[in-house]
Enzyme design. Structure first.
Site, PDB file in Angstrom:
ATOM      1  N   ARG A 187      27.291  81.432  12.324  1.00 23.06           N
ATOM      2  CA  ARG A 187      27.868  81.246  13.654  1.00 23.06           C
ATOM      3  C   ARG A 187      27.030  80.255  14.457  1.00 23.06           C
ATOM      4  NH1 ARG A 187      26.936  84.967  16.492  1.00 23.06           N
ATOM      5  NH2 ARG A 187      25.865  86.392  15.091  1.00 23.06           N
ATOM      6  N   TYR A 208      33.130  78.314   8.574  1.00 25.92           N
ATOM      7  CA  TYR A 208      32.352  79.538   8.335  1.00 25.92           C
ATOM      8  C   TYR A 208      33.021  80.761   8.996  1.00 25.92           C
ATOM      9  CZ  TYR A 208      29.051  83.257   8.874  1.00 25.92           C
ATOM     10  OH  TYR A 208      28.492  84.510   8.866  1.00 25.92           O
ATOM     11  N   GLY A 209      32.933  81.900   8.336  1.00 21.67           N
ATOM     12  CA  GLY A 209      33.558  83.160   8.753  1.00 21.67           C
ATOM     13  C   GLY A 209      33.650  83.398  10.245  1.00 21.67           C
ATOM     14  N   LYS A 247      35.243  87.918  15.294  1.00 29.88           N
ATOM     15  CA  LYS A 247      34.431  87.911  16.511  1.00 29.88           C
ATOM     16  C   LYS A 247      35.195  87.363  17.718  1.00 29.88           C
ATOM     17  CE  LYS A 247      31.273  89.989  14.445  1.00 29.88           C
ATOM     18  NZ  LYS A 247      30.099  89.714  13.729  1.00 29.88           N
ATOM     19  N   HIS A 295      30.414  95.742  18.946  1.00 31.17           N
ATOM     20  CA  HIS A 295      29.898  95.276  17.658  1.00 31.17           C
ATOM     21  C   HIS A 295      29.265  96.480  16.940  1.00 31.17           C
ATOM     22  CE1 HIS A 295      27.104  92.114  15.507  1.00 31.17           C
ATOM     23  NE2 HIS A 295      28.164  92.382  14.788  1.00 31.17           N
ATOM     24  N   SER A 300      23.587  91.250  14.475  1.00 30.92           N
ATOM     25  CA  SER A 300      23.983  90.664  13.201  1.00 30.92           C
ATOM     26  C   SER A 300      22.835  90.716  12.201  1.00 30.92           C
ATOM     27  CB  SER A 300      24.420  89.221  13.413  1.00 30.92           C
ATOM     28  OG  SER A 300      25.470  89.182  14.363  1.00 30.92           O
ATOM     29  N   CYS A 322      21.408  93.293  10.891  1.00 30.78           N
ATOM     30  CA  CYS A 322      20.411  94.324  11.196  1.00 30.78           C
ATOM     31  C   CYS A 322      20.823  95.705  10.695  1.00 30.78           C
ATOM     32  CB  CYS A 322      20.122  94.354  12.691  1.00 30.78           C
ATOM     33  SG  CYS A 322      19.234  92.883  13.240  1.00 30.78           S
ATOM     34  N   LYS A 342      24.258  97.228   9.948  1.00 30.93           N
ATOM     35  CA  LYS A 342      25.493  98.002  10.178  1.00 30.93           C
ATOM     36  C   LYS A 342      26.204  98.327   8.871  1.00 30.93           C
ATOM     37  CE  LYS A 342      27.215  95.024  13.035  1.00 30.93           C
ATOM     38  NZ  LYS A 342      26.022  94.174  13.022  1.00 30.93           N
ATOM     39  N   ASP A 401      31.608  96.729  11.243  1.00 31.47           N
ATOM     40  CA  ASP A 401      31.199  95.642  12.148  1.00 31.47           C
ATOM     41  C   ASP A 401      31.745  95.769  13.562  1.00 31.47           C
ATOM     42  OD1 ASP A 401      29.630  93.155  12.166  1.00 31.47           O
ATOM     43  OD2 ASP A 401      31.532  92.153  12.608  1.00 31.47           O
ATOM     44  N   ARG A 406      27.626  85.629   2.123  1.00 34.22           N
ATOM     45  CA  ARG A 406      28.481  86.782   2.426  1.00 34.22           C
ATOM     46  C   ARG A 406      29.417  87.129   1.279  1.00 34.22           C
ATOM     47  NH1 ARG A 406      27.843  89.240   7.804  1.00 34.22           N
ATOM     48  NH2 ARG A 406      26.236  87.917   8.698  1.00 34.22           N
ATOM     49  N   PHE A 445      17.633 102.450   4.395  1.00 35.98           N
ATOM     50  CA  PHE A 445      18.809 102.621   3.523  1.00 35.98           C
ATOM     51  C   PHE A 445      19.212 104.101   3.401  1.00 35.98           C
ATOM     52  CE2 PHE A 445      16.641  98.635   2.365  1.00 35.98           C
ATOM     53  CZ  PHE A 445      17.663  97.752   2.676  1.00 35.98           C
ATOM     54  N   GLU A 458      17.631 106.708   2.999  1.00 35.27           N
ATOM     55  CA  GLU A 458      16.741 107.634   3.717  1.00 35.27           C
ATOM     56  C   GLU A 458      17.106 107.730   5.205  1.00 35.27           C
ATOM     57  OE1 GLU A 458      15.135 109.409   1.870  1.00 35.27           O
ATOM     58  OE2 GLU A 458      14.150 108.318   0.233  1.00 35.27           O
TER      59      GLU A 458
HETATM   60  P1  GTP Z   1      26.407  91.524  10.192  1.00 37.68           P
HETATM   61  O1  GTP Z   1      27.465  91.581   9.144  1.00 37.68           O
HETATM   62  O2  GTP Z   1      25.780  90.180  10.315  1.00 37.68           O
HETATM   63  O3  GTP Z   1      26.883  92.012  11.521  1.00 37.68           O
HETATM   64  O4  GTP Z   1      25.164  92.428   9.672  1.00 37.68           O
HETATM   65  P2  GTP Z   1      24.943  93.998   9.526  1.00 37.68           P
HETATM   66  O5  GTP Z   1      24.470  94.565  10.810  1.00 37.68           O
HETATM   67  O6  GTP Z   1      26.123  94.635   8.897  1.00 37.68           O
HETATM   68  O7  GTP Z   1      23.686  94.066   8.525  1.00 37.68           O
HETATM   69  P3  GTP Z   1      23.594  94.524   7.002  1.00 37.68           P
HETATM   70  O8  GTP Z   1      23.883  95.977   6.813  1.00 37.68           O
HETATM   71  O9  GTP Z   1      24.396  93.584   6.183  1.00 37.68           O
HETATM   72  O10 GTP Z   1      22.050  94.300   6.719  1.00 37.68           O
HETATM   73  C1  GTP Z   1      21.421  93.055   6.894  1.00 37.68           C
HETATM   74  C2  GTP Z   1      20.163  92.992   6.086  1.00 37.68           C
HETATM   75  O11 GTP Z   1      19.283  94.042   6.473  1.00 37.68           O
HETATM   76  C3  GTP Z   1      20.403  93.135   4.598  1.00 37.68           C
HETATM   77  O12 GTP Z   1      19.603  92.229   3.913  1.00 37.68           O
HETATM   78  C4  GTP Z   1      19.978  94.555   4.310  1.00 37.68           C
HETATM   79  O13 GTP Z   1      19.519  94.719   3.003  1.00 37.68           O
HETATM   80  C5  GTP Z   1      18.892  94.817   5.356  1.00 37.68           C
HETATM   81  N1  GTP Z   1      18.848  96.245   5.748  1.00 37.68           N
HETATM   82  C6  GTP Z   1      19.903  97.035   6.075  1.00 37.68           C
HETATM   83  N2  GTP Z   1      19.511  98.314   6.333  1.00 37.68           N
HETATM   84  C7  GTP Z   1      18.166  98.332   6.180  1.00 37.68           C
HETATM   85  C8  GTP Z   1      17.164  99.361   6.296  1.00 37.68           C
HETATM   86  O14 GTP Z   1      17.442 100.523   6.594  1.00 37.68           O
HETATM   87  N3  GTP Z   1      15.879  98.988   6.069  1.00 37.68           N
HETATM   88  C9  GTP Z   1      15.543  97.701   5.728  1.00 37.68           C
HETATM   89  N4  GTP Z   1      14.269  97.428   5.521  1.00 37.68           N
HETATM   90  N5  GTP Z   1      16.458  96.716   5.591  1.00 37.68           N
HETATM   91  C10 GTP Z   1      17.747  97.019   5.812  1.00 37.68           C
HETATM   92  C1  SPV Z   2      27.854  88.652  12.458  1.00 41.06           C
HETATM   93  O1  SPV Z   2      27.239  87.575  12.485  1.00 41.06           O
HETATM   94  O2  SPV Z   2      27.638  89.573  13.287  1.00 41.06           O
HETATM   95  C2  SPV Z   2      28.832  88.913  11.385  1.00 41.06           C
HETATM   96  C3  SPV Z   2      29.220  87.822  10.518  1.00 41.06           C
HETATM   97  O3  SPV Z   2      29.343  90.018  11.277  1.00 41.06           O
HETATM   98  S1  SPV Z   2      30.325  86.723  11.307  1.00 41.06           S
HETATM   99  O4  SPV Z   2      31.676  87.149  11.010  1.00 41.06           O
HETATM  100  O5  SPV Z   2      30.078  85.428  10.733  1.00 41.06           O
HETATM  101  O6  SPV Z   2      30.123  86.732  12.718  1.00 41.06           O
HETATM  102 MN    MN Z   3      28.538  91.447  12.752  1.00 40.48          MN
END
Ligand code: GTP
Ligand code: SPV
Ligand code: MN
Length: 607
Positions: free
Chosen positions: A79, A222-223, A231, A251, A273, A275, A277, A298, A390, A516, A518
């Protein structure tokens, strides 16, 4: 040759839609206009075309059936927040966290960009619906795009085609509202000019006209920039609609949690993003007897039900998940979902046997083609996959989807989590004292920037409710709306708010919390707090678990790490205050007085 709209073959009688398609075709001058029906045949046609033109590589059907690899232009991977605009009539409705331009000025400027921008290409008309088709008020949209990649992606991410279009003229009426979104990659083709695998334009504009509920997106494939239902519609435009109508567009992931006592709870969580989810939404619990099922990963639309509780709906139909780090050890449910095929993979590594690989997915193959198309072997400096690569895969084939995932009524929320990526300061979990305190936590949420947006990675910034790049209006008004929504409700029916941080680190820069699967331990504590069963310590920042209250059975981590994970370091928090003050100063007069009061009482408690 330029196509004109032939109304006799258009599959709708919706006057405003036909009028708008015609205007956009006249402006962008595509060679052909195609109305998308969302059928499997259309999927095959579009993916075949993308293979033929070199955008897609069909993956080995034994590994990933009906799935495709694709690499974007290396400049079009995330983005573009600095190219994203909220063009409200009044600049005061946009606020300091968004880019603003007068809507008439923006339209004049962009009209020249769009003029002839689809020459030599096909304009696809994609009717779609965000959220279930059988909702009382189906949330309709149409995306016009010259990118077949967008058509294929929208097939997965939204309810697309005839089933959606039928709702535009429901019961013989042709006046159903929809959100129009015009998208062009901004790469017209002259006659005979060869195409590239990922056409795009160096100049990008992701633009929202909130009063008109209108989206214009230019220059990127891009997405998050190009799939306008995501979004642009479901957060930026929907957040404005939600403010006007008394609900929330957030979000957030949505999950269903069932305890060993077979009682079910629903949790929504807002993390910025990349982090966590998707990972939390698909969590594979390490604690016996607990079960997590996925509703969304998301976006959550949260409305009040007749019983006065908050109900969350996932407007999406697919997962657009961060690839790197996804593995059978971290997110087995995502791995199983993509293993079923019917998926798109963008900017990952392509293995020699026609499969995909990315950093964090077990042992690397001896050789692959990296996301930049270069020959790649393990041990070198280059990444196989871009950090924001992605996978795009349907929710329907996720084994852990909850039965309620496409229930138009949504699910009643018991808890809302806010969370960010912070190496220090923020404890593993903190419970808010009440709604207002929880809104303060959300409004001051901070996180290190990630590869999901273009820019520097790892910089701490305020990301209110994980919505910084997605609030469609003034951030101060958005905070006030959150406060108002809470006031309008019966306090005991509101979800309890928690603030989590999976990303705290020790001196050696290692994550102190294993994360994860845990993370179920944190969910369990939160549920037990809601049930009035678990102990907590009152601290200046909120309530944190006593070390005994957090279930650590079978957890292989040192007592010292656990203490670090849970610690409320008052000095670190005192250091945090100036940046919160700066943040509120930036938002200005529109910060609700109740949140200023929260800040003042936090300062008093910190001494
Ligand atoms: P968007 O799709 O961008 O909105 O991201 P998201 O919030 O869905 O994040 P996602 O779950 O894809 O995780 C992003 C990154 O953080 C990945 O590389 C994961 O492996 C890592 N991650 C997710 N949960 C954890 C966790 O509990 N601990 C750690 N250390 N890393 C994590
Ligand atoms: C984000 O960046 O929070 C995503 C991926 O979920 S995107 O759809 O590219 O915004
Ligand atoms: Mn997102």
């Amino acid at each position: 040759m330029t196509a004109t709209l032939d109304r006799s073959v258009a599959p709708t009688t919706h006057t405003a839609l036909l009028q708008w398609v015609q205007e956009c075709a006249e402006l962008t001058q595509p060679e052909e206009i195609v109305w998308c029906d969302g059928s499997p045949e259309e999927w095959t046609r579009v993916t075949d075309l993308l293979v033929e033109t070199g955008t897609f590589v069909r993956l080995n059907a034994d590994k990933k059936p009906n799935s495709f690899y694709c690499a974007s232009d290396p400049t079009d991977v995330a983005r573009v927040e600095d190219r994203t605009f909220i063009c409200s009539r009044d600049s005061a409705d946009c606020g300091p966290t968004n880019n603003w331009m007068d809507p008439d000025d923006m339209k004049a400027l962009l009209t020249e960009r769009f003029r002839g921008s689809m020459r030599g290409r096909t304009m696809y008309v994609i009717p779609y619906c965000m959220g279930p088709l059988n909702a009382d008020e189906p949330m309709l949209g149409v995306e016009l795009t010259d990118a077949p990649y967008v058509v294929a992606s929208m097939h997965i991410m939204t309810r697309v085609g005839t089933a959606a279009l039928e709702l535009f003229t429901k019961d013989g009426k042709d006046d159903q509202e929809f959100v129009p979104g015009l998208h062009s990659i901004g790469a017209p083709l002259a006659p005979g000019e060869p195409d590239v695998a990922w056409p795009c334009n160096d100049t990008k504009y992701i633009v929202h006209f909130p009063e008109e509920r209108l989206i214009w997106s230019y220059g990127s494939g891009y997405g998050g920039n190009a799939l306008l239902g995501k979004k642009c519609y479901s957060l930026r435009i929907a957040s404005v609609k939600a403010r006007d109508e008394g609900w929330l567009a957030e979000h957030m992931l949505i999950l269903k949690l069932t305890s060993p006592a077979q009682k079910s709870y629903y949790v929504a969580a807002a993390f910025p993003s990349a982090c966590g989810k998707t990972n939390l939404a698909m969590l594979d619990p390490t604690l016996e007897g607990w079960k997590v099922e996925t509703i969304g990963d998301d976006i959550a639309w949260i409305r009040f039900g007749e019983d006065g509780r908050m109900y969350a709906v996932n407007p999406e139909n697919g997962f657009f998940g961060v690839a790197p780090g996804t593995d059978y050890h971290t997110n087995p449910n995502a791995m199983r979902t993509i293993a079923k095929g019917n998926s798109l993979f963008t900017n990952v590594g392509l293995t020699d046997d026609g499969d995909i690989w990315w950093e964090g997915m077990g042992e690397p193959p001896a050789h692959l083609t990296d996301w930049k198309g270069q020959s790649w072997t393990p041990g070198g400096d280059a990444l196989a996959a871009h950090p924001n690569s992605r996978y795009c895969t349907p929710i329907s084939q996720c084994d852990t989807k909850a039965a309620e995932w496409d229930d138009p009524r949504g699910v009643p929320l018991d808890a809302i989590f806010f969370g960010g990526r912070r190496r220090d300061t923020i404890p593993l979990v903190t419970e808010a004292r009440d709604w207002q305190h929880g809104v303060f936590m959300g409004a001051t949420l901070s996180s290190e920037t990630t590869a999901a947006a273009v820019g520097k990675v790892g910089v701490v910034r305020r990301d209110p409710m994980a919505m910084l790049p997605f609030i469609g209006y003034h951030a101060g008004d958005y905070f006030a709306h959150w406060i108002e929504v809470g006031k309008s409700a019966d306090a005991v029916k509101l979800p309890k708010i928690f603030y989590v941080n999976w990303f705290r680190r020790d001196e050696d820069d290692n994550f102190v919390w294993p994360g994860f699967g845990e993370n179920i331990r944190v969910l369990k504590w939160a549920i037990e707090r809601i049930e009035g069963k678990a102990a907590a310590v009152d601290t200046p920042i909120g309530r944190v678990p006593t070390p005994e209250a957090l279930d650590t059975s079978g957890l292989s981590m040192g007592a010292e790490e656990l203490t670090t994970a849970l610690a409320v370091d008052l000095d670190q928090w005192r250091n945090e205050i100036p940046s919160i003050e700066e943040w509120f100063a930036k938002i200005g007069d529109k910060v609700p007085s109740s949140l200023r009061d929260e800040l003042e009482s936090l300062k008093l408690r910190l001494g």
